[in-house]
Each structure stands twice: as C-alpha cells, then as structure tokens.
Design a protein around this motif. Structure first.
Motif, short mmCIF file in Angstrom:
data_model
loop_
_atom_site.label_atom_id
_atom_site.label_comp_id
_atom_site.label_asym_id
_atom_site.label_seq_id
_atom_site.Cartn_x
_atom_site.Cartn_y
_atom_site.Cartn_z
N ALA B 26 0.84 -1.21 0.00
CA ALA B 26 0.00 0.00 0.00
C ALA B 26 0.87 1.25 0.00
CB ALA B 26 -0.93 -0.01 1.21
N ASN B 27 2.02 1.19 0.68
CA ASN B 27 2.92 2.34 0.73
C ASN B 27 3.51 2.67 -0.64
OD1 ASN B 27 2.82 3.46 3.32
ND2 ASN B 27 4.00 1.74 4.15
N LEU B 28 3.56 1.69 -1.54
CA LEU B 28 4.06 1.95 -2.89
C LEU B 28 3.05 2.79 -3.68
CD1 LEU B 28 5.52 -1.55 -3.82
CD2 LEU B 28 6.80 0.51 -3.24
N ILE B 29 1.78 2.73 -3.25
CA ILE B 29 0.76 3.52 -3.93
C ILE B 29 0.67 4.90 -3.26
CG2 ILE B 29 -1.71 3.63 -4.49
CD1 ILE B 29 -1.60 0.47 -4.30
N SER B 30 0.86 4.92 -1.96
CA SER B 30 0.84 6.11 -1.09
C SER B 30 -0.54 6.74 -1.01
CB SER B 30 1.90 7.14 -1.49
OG SER B 30 1.50 7.89 -2.60
N GLY B 31 -0.91 7.02 0.24
CA GLY B 31 -2.22 7.56 0.53
C GLY B 31 -2.61 7.21 1.95
N GLU B 32 -3.88 7.46 2.28
CA GLU B 32 -4.36 7.09 3.61
C GLU B 32 -4.63 5.59 3.61
OE1 GLU B 32 -8.04 9.01 4.82
OE2 GLU B 32 -8.38 7.33 6.21
N ILE B 33 -4.05 4.88 4.58
CA ILE B 33 -4.21 3.42 4.61
C ILE B 33 -5.14 3.01 5.74
CG2 ILE B 33 -3.05 1.19 4.77
CD1 ILE B 33 -0.47 2.56 3.82
N ASN B 34 -6.20 2.30 5.39
CA ASN B 34 -7.07 1.68 6.38
C ASN B 34 -6.91 0.17 6.28
OD1 ASN B 34 -10.04 3.85 6.30
ND2 ASN B 34 -7.91 4.29 6.72
N SER B 35 -7.25 -0.51 7.38
CA SER B 35 -7.23 -1.97 7.30
C SER B 35 -8.60 -2.52 7.63
CB SER B 35 -6.19 -2.56 8.25
OG SER B 35 -6.76 -2.76 9.53
N VAL B 52 -0.67 1.85 9.68
CA VAL B 52 -2.04 1.97 9.19
C VAL B 52 -2.73 3.10 9.95
CG1 VAL B 52 -4.28 0.80 9.17
CG2 VAL B 52 -2.22 -0.43 8.46
N ASP B 53 -3.53 3.91 9.26
CA ASP B 53 -4.19 5.04 9.91
C ASP B 53 -5.40 4.59 10.73
OD1 ASP B 53 -2.60 7.29 8.70
OD2 ASP B 53 -3.27 6.25 6.89
N LYS B 54 -6.17 3.69 10.17
CA LYS B 54 -7.38 3.26 10.87
C LYS B 54 -7.67 1.79 10.58
CE LYS B 54 -12.04 4.61 11.93
NZ LYS B 54 -13.10 5.59 11.85
N ASN B 55 -8.10 1.06 11.60
CA ASN B 55 -8.44 -0.35 11.44
C ASN B 55 -9.93 -0.58 11.62
OD1 ASN B 55 -5.58 -1.57 11.48
ND2 ASN B 55 -5.63 -0.32 13.33
N LYS B 165 3.44 4.19 13.67
CA LYS B 165 2.31 4.20 14.59
C LYS B 165 1.28 3.09 14.33
CE LYS B 165 -0.27 7.54 11.87
NZ LYS B 165 -0.76 6.60 10.94
N VAL B 166 0.53 2.84 15.38
CA VAL B 166 -0.60 1.92 15.28
C VAL B 166 -1.85 2.77 15.12
CG1 VAL B 166 -1.93 0.23 16.58
CG2 VAL B 166 0.56 0.18 16.68
N GLY B 167 -2.75 2.34 14.24
CA GLY B 167 -3.95 3.14 13.95
C GLY B 167 -5.07 2.93 14.94
N SER B 168 -6.10 3.73 14.80
CA SER B 168 -7.29 3.61 15.66
C SER B 168 -8.09 2.37 15.25
CB SER B 168 -8.16 4.85 15.52
OG SER B 168 -8.55 4.98 14.17
N VAL B 169 -9.05 1.99 16.08
CA VAL B 169 -9.81 0.75 15.84
C VAL B 169 -11.31 1.04 15.88
CG1 VAL B 169 -10.35 -1.55 16.72
CG2 VAL B 169 -8.01 -0.70 16.84
N GLU B 170 -12.01 0.53 14.89
CA GLU B 170 -13.48 0.58 14.92
C GLU B 170 -14.01 -0.82 14.64
OE1 GLU B 170 -15.25 3.80 12.62
OE2 GLU B 170 -17.05 2.59 12.30
N GLN B 171 -14.99 -1.25 15.43
CA GLN B 171 -15.53 -2.59 15.24
C GLN B 171 -16.72 -2.58 14.30
OE1 GLN B 171 -15.72 -5.73 17.99
NE2 GLN B 171 -14.78 -4.54 19.63
N LEU B 172 -16.80 -3.60 13.45
CA LEU B 172 -17.94 -3.76 12.54
C LEU B 172 -18.71 -5.01 12.95
CD1 LEU B 172 -15.99 -3.19 9.20
CD2 LEU B 172 -17.30 -1.48 10.45
N GLN B 173 -20.00 -4.98 12.80
CA GLN B 173 -20.83 -6.13 13.16
C GLN B 173 -21.65 -6.59 11.96
OE1 GLN B 173 -20.65 -7.63 16.04
NE2 GLN B 173 -19.36 -6.10 17.06
N SER B 174 -22.06 -7.84 12.01
CA SER B 174 -22.95 -8.34 10.98
C SER B 174 -23.92 -9.34 11.60
CB SER B 174 -22.15 -9.04 9.88
OG SER B 174 -23.01 -9.84 9.12
N ASN B 175 -25.15 -9.28 11.18
CA ASN B 175 -26.14 -10.24 11.68
C ASN B 175 -26.53 -11.24 10.61
OD1 ASN B 175 -26.29 -8.89 14.19
ND2 ASN B 175 -27.58 -7.34 13.22
N ASP B 176 -25.71 -11.29 9.55
CA ASP B 176 -26.03 -12.20 8.45
C ASP B 176 -26.12 -13.64 8.94
OD1 ASP B 176 -26.26 -10.47 6.41
OD2 ASP B 176 -24.15 -10.54 5.84
N SER B 177 -27.04 -14.37 8.37
CA SER B 177 -26.98 -15.81 8.58
C SER B 177 -25.97 -16.33 7.57
CB SER B 177 -28.35 -16.43 8.35
OG SER B 177 -28.81 -16.09 7.07
#
Lengths: 260, 319
Positions: B26-35, B52-55, B165-177
């Motif tokens: 991703a650094n070869l492309i350069s920009g804001e990196i999220n994971s 990574v900026d944000k996870n 640096k280590v990026g911030s963390v946001e959790q994602l949820q799913s209720n899919d069967s």
C-alpha cells in the motif's frame, strides 16, 4: 443431481512460450484441458454416477481441436455448451463469468464445479465471481466433496490446514489437485462421446451484446508482456571432498548471496 | 492521494506475514491506509499492525475459526459504500483470493491477482503479474472506468519491517446468517512452515529415490528455522509426498530467499514455480541435468551425503 462444470482450454504446461511483436506467440502450441478443470470434470462424473442426474460442461472460447471436448465426453460428461464467438477474445474474468451465467440461465442445476484457477493467466477469479452473480455460496480449493440429500460437505486445503465446510445446494466449488484422479476414457465411452450433444452458442443467442465483452471493454489493460529476466549461469562448487564443497557453499550463501 | 484499504489476515490475534506485506504494498501507492481485519474474536490483532491510519475489525458473533466469504463480502461492501476506497489490496492467499474475487464481482469489477510489483508510471499505477506461473511476466493496469482497483499481492514479495504508529480501531458487526457452515479444522502439524511464507525451501524430485527419501528433507526442514519441504510434480504424482508440497505450474509458486533443489532435474513447469527465488542451489549427481543451468550454485554429488552436512554447516552459521 444436475452439475455444471466450467472448462477452459490452456496451453500445455510442458510448452515453452515465446514472444513475437510484444505478445505471446501461440503458434504451434499444444492445448490441453486446464488441469484443475479435469478434477472438476472427474468429480462431476463421479457424483452423477453416485446420485444420478446429468453433467454439463461449459466452455467459453475456441474449442481448439475437437478431441479435447470429445475426451471429457468420453470420460462421462453428458453434454457440452460452447460459446465460440470471436468477440469474447480478451474479455476480463467478470465478463466471462457473466457469459457463463447467461449460458446456464434457466437450466436447473444443483452444483457448479470448476478448477481453482486456470494455469495460463493464473487469475482464479471467474468461478468465484460466478457464485456471486448466481447468489449462491461457494467453497474453494476442495480436496474432498461429499453430497448427501441437499447438503454438500467440502474439505478445503486452506493455508492453515484442512478446513471442513457444509453448504446447502445449490452452490459452487472450486477444485484443487488431490481431489481425485481423473479417469482415462474407456472404449465404450469413446464410442458414445461422438453422439453426445455439443451445442455451440453465439453471444447474441444468449442475449449478450458482443459490444459489451472482449478486450476493448476489458477492466484490465495489458501494458506489456515480457520474458522473465534471464538468470545468469551460476557456478558448480567443486572441492576435494563433500564436506569442503558444503563449507564453500555455505560461505557463498552468507558472503556472496547474503541469503542466510 | 489515494484512499487505500488493505484486507488483513490473522489467526488467534496474531497477524500473518501477509498483513505487514500489504502495508508495504500500500505504501508503494501512497495515501491514507485503512485496514479491514476479519476472523478474530478481539481487536488484539489491530494493535500489532504498524503503518495503518485506521483499522476496521469485523468480529464474528461465534467463535468459529474459519471464514465466511459471503458475510465478509457483505460487511466489506457496506464499508466500501461509506469509505469509497480507490484501491483495495488482498493477499493472494487461500482466503484473500476468495473474498477479493467475490467482493469484486459484487461491486462489478475485475481484479488483478498475484501482483509481484507496483509501479507508478506517469500518474498511472501499473501492476506486474506473472503469467503461466512465471514463464512470462506482464504489466497491467485498470481501465479508467474501473473503481475501486482491487488486487491480490503474492506473499513473501513485499517484505521489510515497518516501525511506525498503530492506527485507531473501529468494530464492525454483521447479523447475516451464514450459508457456509464451518465444521472444523485439521491444522497442519505444529511447527510446519507454509511453503509460500518459508525463507528456505528444500525440495526433492525423483532423485530422492523413494517416499522414505523425503525423511531426509523433513528432518532438514524441522531443524533449520523457517524452512519448508517442496517437491516436484513427478514425485507428487507418484504419491511420494502430498500435493500441498508441490512447487510449479500445477502446484505452488514460491519465492524464498534460498531454494535448495535436491535430485530435481528442472522440468519447465517446475522452474516456473521457483525461478524468482533469491538464490537457487542445486544438488544432483548428474552433471548434465538442466537445473544446473539456472542454479546460482550447484554441487554434483550424492544428496544423501550432502544434505545432512549442509544442515549441520547451515546451523553453525545460523547459530
């Protein structure tokens, strides 16, 4: 159960490739059924033998020498659909998946089988993309498949080990080497093969506008193809005895190659 | 400035090597990196990912080990709708290629898989991809109409440590069967290194002589750190060793620092799978065997005598 098998023809893995005018020169190349698709073909035949139903192969592209498709029919596939239309040439994987979707539209199927990738461009997208278009679950890299009633149990060769999944039919599975040993056709099979239906379709016959596929609308553009850099000839390490040879090698790996 | 998403893989809170390689790519492309991190019960892995900026961490409701392509594709699509990434990178791994293909079909684009280099060329990003398992190399790019650009990167190529640096963390949820029901994992034997992540590969061909001959190579791999056993198609087809060990056009394409070919003649479809190794050593008793033409170093002689000596001398150096 009714099984659809995706089949692609690829240059023989034993063939040496060369370039001419900045493109791969396919003249004189021998074609084979993609080795991973052969596992899918064998599995389809096996499952139909066990559970009844029909097996249908789908080929998008030039069927090359007729004997390649005759061979899978002789192995036991029941029928083949071929979309042989020059407009298809150079289509991206998603476009190919959409063509396959149109071919099997309206035909009832329980299971779609395909190789994990083709050994030409090593793309590995088409089959999985088809599962998404058909809105059915998939499992890839199968090394074992068991069907019972409306469920299928798949052993997947993942990076971590062997994972087991169960899915309800209809679903799609991609096949890895080790799944089975593709059979050789028997004489009776060869005789029957010539009478089995091979349906050739054009794009317009499956309601696809030829302008919407092919290299000119491909998502992916090829800027260049080249032969890999020639590796300079290495050297044979010689010495009085084996231990000395090995010591010289280990030193070279550390001092010259710097890989240890 | 591009907005880049990397789709990270981890096991039990530990990042797989490919995760760090995705940051490098991703650094070869350069920009804001999220994971996007999946298959975890905690956000632990995000704390180990540097640069990574944000996870975004997608935690499954169950404790199942494995992954569910459909559920991941759905969560990933929601994320893409909100974040509108320009480039999305996956590992060219068993799971990475699966989700990348399915997700791309979902958003209506094709992907470029198995990328080994990323080059900026007059504002255009060009991806190098081997074809025919490396018999030919290509440079490809996406048509202007394609968005997002989705690629999978070959493991063990974009290596190198990142300390930032280590990026911030946001959790994602799913209720899919979930339509794929996971029933279990038979893990690889403990300590066994993945062929595609190994630094050293010791591979055997017909010259190994018998299935038992591979014990010599297994012993070597068990003792030398970060080493895995490879094999030629001939010996896999003869049933001497499992297909998961096969290197070549119908096996794995590998690129370790050191590839030691023992009793391998060097058929073209085998060479295709290992030519990009940084250093190739051939051990063979036949001086005319083609493998010597492409090896950096060759030793002519009895592999059963050479391999044990090589093991002890290597271990002395690696100390």
């Amino acid at each position: 159960m009714n099984i659809v098998v995706l089949v692609k023809l690829v240059p023989d893995t034993e063939s040496k490739l060369k370039l001419s005018n900045g493109a791969i020169d396919y003249s004189g190349i021998n074609y084979i059924v993609n080795p991973y698709d052969e596992y899918a073909v064998e599995e389809a035949i096996k499952l139909v033998e066990q559970h009844g139903g029909t097996s249908t192969a789908v080929l998008i592209g030039n069927p090359r020498e007729g004997k390649l498709l005759l061979n899978i029919l002789a192995m036991g596939i029941d029928q083949v659909y071929i979309v042989d239309d020059p407009a298809v040439e150079g289509s991206d994987p998603l476009a190919v998946a959409k063509i396959i979707q149109k071919v099997i539209e309206g035909k009832p199927f329980d299971l779609v089988l395909a190789g994990k990738e083709s050994v030409d461009y090593n793309w590995g997208m088409t089959a999985v993309a088809l599962a998404e278009l058909l809105n059915i679950p998939h499992t890839s890299l199968a090394i074992n498949i068991e069907v019972s009633n409306n469920q299928v149990k798949v052993k997947k060769a993942s990076d971590e080990g062997i994972e087991t999944f169960e899915m309800y039919l209809p679903c799609l599975i991609t096949c890895e080497k080790g799944l089975n040993e593709p059979r050789l056709p028997k004489l009776m099979g060869i005789m029957k093969a010539k009478k089995k239906p091979q349906t050739v379709l054009s794009l317009t016959e499956i309601s696809i506008d030829p302008q919407t596929v092919g290299s000119h609308v491909s998502d992916i553009r090829i800027a260049q193809v080249a032969m890999p850099k020639e590796k300079p000839a290495g050297r044979i390490i010689d010495a009085e005895n084996t231990l000395e040879k090995v010591c010289l090698l280990v030193n070279a790996l550390r001092e010259e190659a710097r890989v240890i | 400035m591009s907005k880049i998403l990397i789709v990270v893989e981890q096991i039990d809170g530990n990042l797989k090597n490919i995760s760090h390689e995705l940051v490098n790519a991703a650094n070869l492309i350069s920009g804001e990196i999220n994971s996007f991190i999946y298959q975890t019960n905690s956000t632990e892995a995000a704390g180990k990912l540097f640069g990574v900026d944000k996870n975004f961490v997608f935690t499954f409701s169950s404790d199942r080990y494995s992954f569910e392509p459909l559920a991941i594709v759905n969560v990933l699509s929601e994320l893409q709708q909100k974040q509108k990434y320009d480039v999305i990178l996956f590992g060219h791994t068993a799971n990475g290629r699966d989700i990348a293909s399915r997700f791309a079909a979902h958003v209506g684009v094709s992907i470029i898989t198995d990328v080994v280099d990323i080059i900026k060329d007059n504002g255009r990003i060009v991806f190098e991809k081997p074809l025919y398992a490396g018999k030919v190399v290509s440079k490809m790019y996406f048509n202007d109409s394609v968005s997002p650009h989705i690629i999978t990167i070959r493991p063990n190529i974009f290596t190198g440590a990142i300390h930032s640096k280590v990026g911030s963390v946001e959790q994602l949820q799913s209720n899919d069967s979930l339509p794929n029901l996971f029933r279990g994992l038979e893990p690889k034997p403990a300590g066994k290194v993945d062929l595609r992540e190994a630094q050293i590969i010791i591979a055997g061909g017909r010259g190994i002589g018998s299935p038992e001959g591979f014990n010599l190579l297994h012993d070597f791999a068990a003792n030398v750190p970060n080493c895995a056993v490879g094999a030629s198609r001939a010996v896999v087809d003869s049933g001497w060793i499992e297909h998961s060990n096969q290197v070549g056009q119908t096996g794995k394409v590998v690129n370790p620092s050191l590839y030691i070919a023992c009793g391998i003649s060097g058929a073209i479809q085998h060479l295709a799978g290992m030519m990009t190794s940084k250093c190739i050593v051939a051990i063979n008793n036949n001086p005319d065997t083609p493998i010597f033409k492409i090896a950096d170093y060759g030793i002519i002689g009895d592999l059963f005598e050479i391999v044990p000596l090589l093991k002890s001398e290597l271990l002395k150096k690696l100390g």
